[in-house]
Enzyme design. Structure first.
Site, mmCIF file in Angstrom:
data_model
loop_
_atom_site.group_PDB
_atom_site.id
_atom_site.type_symbol
_atom_site.label_atom_id
_atom_site.label_comp_id
_atom_site.label_asym_id
_atom_site.label_seq_id
_atom_site.Cartn_x
_atom_site.Cartn_y
_atom_site.Cartn_z
ATOM 1 N N LYS A 138 1.107 -1.260 -0.165
ATOM 2 C CA LYS A 138 -0.145 -0.390 0.098
ATOM 3 C C LYS A 138 0.671 1.492 0.415
ATOM 4 O O LYS A 138 1.625 1.439 1.031
ATOM 5 C CB LYS A 138 -0.565 -0.101 1.260
ATOM 6 N N GLU A 162 10.745 0.550 9.616
ATOM 7 C CA GLU A 162 11.189 1.607 9.352
ATOM 8 C C GLU A 162 10.537 2.645 9.598
ATOM 9 O O GLU A 162 9.917 3.117 9.376
ATOM 10 C CB GLU A 162 11.452 1.375 7.546
ATOM 11 N N CYS A 198 13.842 10.959 5.728
ATOM 12 C CA CYS A 198 14.176 9.563 7.458
ATOM 13 C C CYS A 198 16.059 9.933 8.111
ATOM 14 O O CYS A 198 15.798 10.098 8.595
ATOM 15 C CB CYS A 198 13.814 8.794 7.359
ATOM 16 N N GLU A 236 10.457 15.697 14.492
ATOM 17 C CA GLU A 236 11.052 15.003 13.237
ATOM 18 C C GLU A 236 10.099 16.446 12.654
ATOM 19 O O GLU A 236 9.156 16.427 11.933
ATOM 20 C CB GLU A 236 10.516 13.800 13.150
#
Ligand code: NAD
Length: 505
Positions: free
Chosen positions: A184, A259, A293, A392
């Site tokens: 997905k 992850e 990331c 983040e």
């Protein structure tokens, strides 16, 4: 301005790839794919329903016996052919990726697509290189050996920042090892995952081995993770969603690979090459408009170099050309969406007054006003416990913080919940050696920041997740190990039966 990819013409049959065919979703709800450089919708498609996920899982399940019993050499051949098809379609993939993400074409064409081709070639090789301990008589009366077997249907969920590479990182090791997969993609960036599945079909990978469901996270995503016929979930995305995915997978006792987010430190010791560190920081912070990331996000700079580093990084950031991803000479495109741009702007606005916005801190106007653009931004003198340092941001924003002792620099680098990647900058091998040992992250670069290679693992420590992408480590994660043990004696009554029969044996 270059040619834009014609998404509506390419996906008239729908944006789901199930059992080898493009089909329409049946959720009754639509999703727009928007070009973030202009704000224009380039495709409106019907999202996957839970029934579509069921159909994709059923197709993957049906394809599993055939694909898992193909020889490693046959799977390897298919992946080599896939690498060839991907390379032949490189332009097409680069245009589609730039259109849906806003990446400069030079990034899509120079990094995303060649990286994906190289990954396909790597996993074509890995397919033939299953490893385990040697068969042997570890007990005098038995021969043992290990079988490394595929797991079954893998359900994968990917983010929007590198849609093509994330699809490759999920699909390639899974199918190289003999699994079948339902992926997905993020709902705003499905184009290149669908094209990847089509390329695999063209390469002769059987229908049903690779399926794509373009659906909403809370509906299609959760249904996929909780599906009883999905034997393994592999997820790349934010730590917050990863927690939810982990909870669902754990309830179903489904094997899990995560992850998650990152907030990479960039530690500059006072003997570092300042020019190298400054260029590394700007490139490392701005790659993919900071939506990476592993991007350099927290620059810790030892006091003697701090002021020069801040001044030079700001000056270099101001030379970066923000603009149309398809225009020659553009260095930095928009963020992936207006929502992401506004989120990034929110972080910077909340830092104002508490830290120094040295450059950037605004969206450009003029010809770029309609796009999701944001200027390269340097925030200096932020407090270690502030949101700008701890959270983040996922945009073109670097935060700089000074430190005094080496102990302090390493402690600050480790002081967030994340542990995906980090870099240390110094000419002293003992300092860099210490940084590689003591920084808690899945990757530590020395005097560089960002490069990745197919042969080496990528994955996190701490809240950045567990499991590895790329490399032989990733391939192994998509296999399970079976111990097979043969009796070599043909003796009906074994010595160990004493544990039950006592002295009657
Ligand atoms: P996200 O977590 O919002 O979404 C990721 C995927 O999860 C999307 O496909 C989304 O539809 C799906 N999803 C959302 N809610 C879900 C739910 N309840 N159940 C199942 N699936 C759900 O992340 P994003 O905003 O798309 O991507 C950015 C994030 O990804 C950042 O945190 C970044 O650090 C991370 N990321 C990590 C790596 C890595 O290798 N560690 C690589 C790329 C991106």
């Amino acid at each position: 301005m270059g040619d834009r990819f014609q998404a509506e013409q390419r996906f008239t049959d729908g944006a789901q790839f199930i059992g080898g065919r493009l089909v329409h979703g049946t959720s009754g709800r639509t999703q727009d794919v928007v070009d973030p450089a202009t704000g224009e919708t380039v495709l409106t498609y019907e999202l996957a329903s839970t029934a579509d996920v069921d159909a994709a899982v059923a197709a993957a399940r049906a394809a599993f016996p055939g694909w898992s019993s193909a020889t490693p050499g046959e799977r390897s051949d298919a992946l080599h052919r896939l690498a060839t098809v991907l390379a032949a379609r490189a332009d097409d993939f680069a245009h589609a990726e730039s259109l849906q993400c806003g990446k400069p074409l030079k990034l899509s064409a120079g990094f995303d697509v060649p990286g994906t081709v190289d990954n396909a070639a790597f996993f074509a090789g890995a397919a033939r290189h299953l490893q385990g301990v040697s068969a042997g008589e570890y007990s005098a009366d038995h021969t043992s050996y290990v079988r490394r077997e595929p797991i079954g249907v893998v359900g994968s969920i990917a983010p929007w920042n590198y849609p093509l590479q994330m699809a490759a990182w999920k699909i390639l090791p899974a199918v190289a090892a003999g699994n079948t997969i339902v992926l997905k993609p993020a709902e705003i960036t499905p184009l290149t995952s669908l094209m990847f599945a089509q390329a695999a079909q063209e390469a002769g990978i059987p229908d049903g081995v690779i399926n794509i469901v373009s659906g909403a996270g809370a509906e299609a995503g959760e249904h996929l993770v909780g599906h009883p016929d999905v034997a393994m979930t592999s997820f790349t995305g934010s730590t917050a969603v990863g927690r939810r995915v982990a909870a669902i997978a754990t309830a179903g006792v489904t094997r899990l690979h995560l992850e998650l987010g990152g907030k990479a430190p960039f530690v500059v010791f006072d003997d570092a090459d300042l020019e190298a560190a400054v260029h590394g920081a700007v490139a490392g912070a701005l790659i993919n408009t900071g939506q990476d990331c592993t991007a350099a996000t927290r620059a810790y700079v030892q006091r003697p170099l701090y002021d020069a580093f801040v001044a030079d990084v700001a000056a270099l950031m101001e030379t970066v050309r923000v603009g149309d991803p398809f225009a020659a000479g553009t260095d930095l495109g928009p963020l992936v969406s207006h929502a992401q741009r506004d989120r990034v702007a929110g972080f910077v606005d909340r830092a104002r007054g508490r830290a120094r916005i040295v450059t950037g801190g605004e969206a450009p106007g003029g010809a770029l006003a309609a796009g999701a653009y944001y200027r390269p931004t340097l925030i200096a003198d932020a407090a270690q416990d502030s949101e700008a340092v701890q959270s983040e941001i996922f945009g073109p924003v670097l935060v700089a913080v000074p430190f005094d002792t080496d102990d302090e620099g390493i402690a600050l680098a480790n002081d967030t919940p994340y542990g995906l990647a980090a870099s240390a900058w110094s000419r002293d091998v003992y300092r860099t050696g210490r940084a590689t040992r003591e920084i808690r992250a899945g990757c530590v670069w020395i005097n560089d920041h960002i490069p990745i290679i197919s042969e080496m693992p990528h994955g996190g420590y701490k809240h950045s997740g567990w499991g590895k992408d790329m490399s032989a480590y990733s391939f192994e994660e998509y296999t399970q190990v079976k111990h097979v043990m043969y009796d070599n004696t043909a003796v009906p009554r074994k010595d160990w039966h004493r544990t039950i029969f006592g002295d009657r044996t």
